[in-house]
Scaffold this active site. Sequence first.
Site, short mmCIF file in Angstrom:
data_model
loop_
_atom_site.label_atom_id
_atom_site.label_comp_id
_atom_site.label_asym_id
_atom_site.label_seq_id
_atom_site.Cartn_x
_atom_site.Cartn_y
_atom_site.Cartn_z
N ASP A 268 24.81 4.48 -15.17
CA ASP A 268 24.44 4.38 -13.76
C ASP A 268 24.67 5.74 -13.06
OD1 ASP A 268 23.63 2.92 -11.53
OD2 ASP A 268 25.62 2.13 -11.10
N VAL B 94 23.88 -5.24 -9.32
CA VAL B 94 24.98 -5.89 -8.60
C VAL B 94 26.29 -5.39 -9.21
CG1 VAL B 94 26.09 -8.08 -7.99
CG2 VAL B 94 23.59 -7.98 -8.24
#
Length: 288
Positions: A81, A230
């Site tokens: 990420d 999330v």
Amino acid sequence: MYKTLKEVTQTATKLNMTVGAFNTHNLEMLPEMIRAAKEMGAPIIIQTSIDTAKYIGYKVMVAVIKEIANDEMVDVCLHLDHARDFDEIKAAIDAGYSSVMYDGSHLPFKENIVKTKAVVEYAHAHGASVEGELGTIGGTEEGISVAENDKIYTKPEDAVEFVAQTGVDALAIAIGTNHGQFKSKTEVNIPLLKEIHAVVNIPLVIHGGTGVKEEDYPELINNGIRKFNVGTELLVNWTKIAKASFAETEVNKSLRHNVIPANMEVKEIVKHKITLFMNVDNPLEMKK
Ligand code: 13P
């Protein structure tokens, strides 16, 4: 099975659903996250920040994910990420991460294109997928901080150019979401998403999923969101349960007593999100 981002988002596109991309912070919560996907019959993306990847070890992370994915017969993509450092991206790909995000959203447009393209070339040569980002997503997370008034929404015409020039497999867009927003919910700019979706034909990615209203999920999915991040919601709930467990468990009891309840809470949240992400009330043919 161990999958790339391209593979799992292709499935999501065909089925007009989105794939949950859940941030893990340790190895404790990981198996139950994947078992949640297995129980729901859905693919899952597990993502780590660079700091978490280093804490666990890139190779350890890859080995654990591959083992659980094969053992549980679930499609799992392992994604890095928000990476801005080529050396870290290379370390992740070389260790076997099946997907990386190059976040050049803070750079001038042309520099973002050039650097993202370089990552795409390396990643594709090694069988990994790439997510790029255009515009800025608000909030704070590990290493990435964007002030409210520095937020820039993604422009559809830039998105078209960026995708054509870089060859990214998925595009993170800024449509009003914020990282780490767990005390309130955001107003997502659905008209802007529709404009982007009308002209960009690769999977779109929503960041800051914790702050998105669940009632907005169908509109987002029906308009091309194929990866739905999330993180904070899992982190906050794992920590709350673990804190309470640690406070009440005798110090000579196995750590299992403290972490299993927290892991199970994360599992329930992942299952709940995946139920919504499967978008079962909406037709298949809204795909793109
Ligand atoms: P949240 O932590 O706000 O859910 O966002 C996760 C994310 O977008 C990771 O990049």
